[in-house]
Design an enzyme around this catalytic site. Structure first.
Site, PDB file in Angstrom:
ATOM      1  NE  ARG A  78      -2.183   3.244   2.564  1.00  0.00           N
ATOM      2  CZ  ARG A  78      -1.987   3.951   3.655  1.00  0.00           C
ATOM      3  NH1 ARG A  78      -0.834   3.907   4.289  1.00  0.00           N
ATOM      4  NH2 ARG A  78      -2.917   4.733   4.131  1.00  0.00           N
ATOM      5  CG  HIS A 123      -0.903   9.258   3.004  1.00  0.00           C
ATOM      6  ND1 HIS A 123      -1.062   7.929   3.311  1.00  0.00           N
ATOM      7  CD2 HIS A 123      -0.433   9.846   4.130  1.00  0.00           C
ATOM      8  CE1 HIS A 123      -0.696   7.712   4.571  1.00  0.00           C
ATOM      9  NE2 HIS A 123      -0.306   8.861   5.092  1.00  0.00           N
ATOM     10  CD  GLU A 168      -4.256   8.247   9.904  1.00  0.00           C
ATOM     11  OE1 GLU A 168      -3.695   9.321  10.143  1.00  0.00           O
ATOM     12  OE2 GLU A 168      -3.910   7.165  10.443  1.00  0.00           O
ATOM     13  CG  ASN A 310      -4.378   4.004   8.649  1.00  0.00           C
ATOM     14  OD1 ASN A 310      -4.537   3.045   7.894  1.00  0.00           O
ATOM     15  ND2 ASN A 310      -4.094   5.227   8.214  1.00  0.00           N
ATOM     16  CE1 TYR A 312       1.077   3.259  13.246  1.00  0.00           C
ATOM     17  CE2 TYR A 312      -1.016   4.250  12.652  1.00  0.00           C
ATOM     18  CZ  TYR A 312       0.221   3.773  12.289  1.00  0.00           C
ATOM     19  OH  TYR A 312       0.613   3.800  10.981  1.00  0.00           O
ATOM     20  CD  GLU A 378      -0.936   4.278   7.893  1.00  0.00           C
ATOM     21  OE1 GLU A 378      -0.694   4.725   9.034  1.00  0.00           O
ATOM     22  OE2 GLU A 378      -1.014   5.015   6.898  1.00  0.00           O
TER      23      GLU A 378
HETATM   24  C1  NOJ Z   1      -0.738   7.635  10.254  1.00  0.00           C
HETATM   25  C2  NOJ Z   1      -0.455   8.073   8.853  1.00  0.00           C
HETATM   26  O1  NOJ Z   1      -1.311   7.552   7.898  1.00  0.00           O
HETATM   27  C3  NOJ Z   1       0.992   7.850   8.479  1.00  0.00           C
HETATM   28  O2  NOJ Z   1       1.293   8.759   7.480  1.00  0.00           O
HETATM   29  C4  NOJ Z   1       1.853   7.989   9.702  1.00  0.00           C
HETATM   30  O3  NOJ Z   1       3.216   7.988   9.392  1.00  0.00           O
HETATM   31  C5  NOJ Z   1       1.569   6.843  10.622  1.00  0.00           C
HETATM   32  N1  NOJ Z   1       0.142   6.748  10.859  1.00  0.00           N
HETATM   33  C6  NOJ Z   1       2.334   6.858  11.927  1.00  0.00           C
HETATM   34  O4  NOJ Z   1       2.078   8.003  12.640  1.00  0.00           O
END
Ligand code: NOJ
Length: 478
Positions: A78, A123, A168, A310, A312, A378
């Site tokens: 991707r 993006h 995002e 995405n 985290y 992500e």
């Molecule tokens: C969110 C974003 O899509 C990406 O560009 C970014 O580097 C990562 N997550 C980590 O923060």
């Protein structure tokens, strides 16, 4: 508890990146400047005054990037297309054939190696020329984004079968227009994010319909948008007010975009009610949250073939007991929640791994939107270290997150179709510059050749992919 098992045969493993974060060549061969190029060129804007001018130099390293992807054994890659590399002024009267040739080389190389491209159209690297006419605050962008997307479908769609419109959109709205951390650095948290989101949703829907009307029959791909999600865990799970607060948090963060698309073409009820009510207390003539017409709702509803996101980390959320302050646009006040740590203050770094949060997010999506096909686009962890070849913490992160994804699939019946790690390699982490690093491969940014070196996590991830989710190597044994 560790759950042993594997994903289905057709599960799609991949890694992710984005144009501005890896390509470099910021003004090469006629590329136009983006808002991020200009923003990073002003000293003081980015940690250490880093820029994406060269980044990983991927613009000149198609072969090297494909080599890493082959070594990992991924099924998909991707990446994103830089709008100003293809249309230097943002418009289709300025097509840059060198930019088109670059993406053709990359896409052809992927196909030749049996790697499926997943392509993001936007993006964050908006052509500066379009910011100059108002950027995403202008309705003109709907047509202009559509015309860029149309060109991309026409040019690359014979080989690209998986499109993401906007990466995002919730982060763009909040960080670009709320706290002003990202360009265009607008600080109007009470209104601009809502106005921008309204336009982003319309732009997304327009592009979806263009694909549907002109390309789907002949090209047969899928198209979606990709929000950022943090799981929100109620602080006191036995307190119904905290459960409600956590859900409200998710609706403001994610439902904002996915409720219109996956449900009824309209914003979540709780958002309409909250923002409307607070606007009334301010004596505003109408809600700060814009309203869709019936026609627009019909146009937006159903404009995603799959659910991409995405993620985290996670947040702990409780019902806010602070006195109502209608004139405070501080995010927590607007949503009436208290969050253990507030909205990412600088990009998305220093997050704690909360692997079980992923399982809960997946179940939330399943329940909320009727078990759609889901792709984790992500997931990964940033570490503040110049060199972290021995990245055991990252291995631990992937091991636990992927195992929770496996539980969601196997035990909970979540329709999970794919998993992508962020990121293929260390890259330009927006306002944080080159620190922290998220890569499975290390880049030596001091070396003009930008050599790529696999970290231990790359070896580990390759093993996961080979065994379809089961890793025989334990992180402490590596
Ligand atoms: C969110 C974003 O899509 C990406 O560009 C970014 O580097 C990562 N997550 C980590 O923060």
């Amino acid at each position: 508890m560790y759950f042993y098992g594997t994903f289905p045969e057709d599960f799609t493993w991949g890694v992710s990146s984005s144009a501005h974060q890896i390509e470099g060549g910021w003004d090469a061969d006629g590329k136009g400047p983006s808002i991020w190029d200009n923003f990073t060129h002003v000293p003081g804007n980015v940690n250490n005054n880093d820029t994406g001018d060269i980044a990983c130099d991927s613009y000149n390293k198609v072969e090297e990037d494909i080599y890493m992807l082959r070594a990992l054994g991924v099924k998909n890659y991707r990446f994103s297309l830089s709008w100003p590399r293809i249309f230097p002024t943002g418009r289709n009267n300025s097509i840059n054939s060198y930019g088109v040739a670059y993406y053709n080389r990359l896409i052809d190389g992927l196909i030749a190696n049996n790697i499926t491209p997943i392509v993001t159209l936007y993006h964050w690297d908006l052509p500066q020329a379009l910011q100059d006419i108002g950027g995403w605050e202008s309705n003109e962008l709907i047509d202009l984004f559509d015309s860029f997307a149309d060109f991309c479908f026409q040019t690359f769609g014979d080989r690209v079968k998986f499109w993401i419109t906007i990466n995002e959109p919730n982060v763009i709205s909040r960080l670009g227009y709320g706290n002003g951390l990202f360009p265009p650095n607008v600080k109007e948290p009470g209104s601009a994010p809502y106005r921008v989101a309204h336009i982003l949703l319309k732009a997304h829907a327009r592009v979806y319909h263009t694909y549907d009307d002109k390309y789907r029959a002949s090209q047969g791909g899928v198209i979606a948008l990709c929000p950022f999600i943090s799981w929100a865990e109620p602080k006191t799970p036995s307190d119904p007010r905290d459960i409600e607060a956590a859900d409200r948090y998710l609706q403001f963060l994610v439902g904002w975009f996915t409720h219109p698309i996956f449900k009824n073409g309209d914003y979540p009820e709780v958002m309409k009610w909250k923002v409307g009510n607070r606007s009334e207390l301010q004596n505003l003539p109408s809600s700060r949250l814009p309203v869709f017409t019936a026609e627009e709702r019909e146009y937006i509803r159903g404009t995603a073939d799959v659910f991409c996101f995405n993620t985290y980390s996670a947040k702990i959320v409780s019902h806010s007991t602070t006195r109502l302050r209608p004139f405070s646009y501080e995010y927590d006040q607007e949503v009436s929640v208290t969050v253990d740590s507030s909205w990412p203050s600088s990009a998305l770094s220093d997050h704690r791994p909360v692997a079980w949060g992923l399982r809960r997010v997946l179940n939330w999506i399943k329940e909320e939107y009727g078990n759609p096909p889901i792709y984790i686009i992500e997931n990964g962890v940033g570490k503040k270290a110049k060199s972290d070849i021995d990245d055991n913490a990252r291995i631990f992160y992937y091991k636990t997150y992927i195992d929770e994804a496996l539980k969601a699939y196997k035990v909970d019946g979540v329709n999970l179709k794919g998993y992508n790690a962020w990121s293929l390699m260390d890259n330009f982490e927006w306002v944080d510059g080159y620190d922290p690093r998220f890569g499975l491969h290390q880049i030596d940014f001091d070396n003009p050749n930008r050599p790529r070196t696999p970290k231990r996590s790359a070896v580990y991830y390759a093993e996961i992919i080979r065994n379809n989710g089961r890793a025989h190597l334990h992180h402490h044994q590596l």
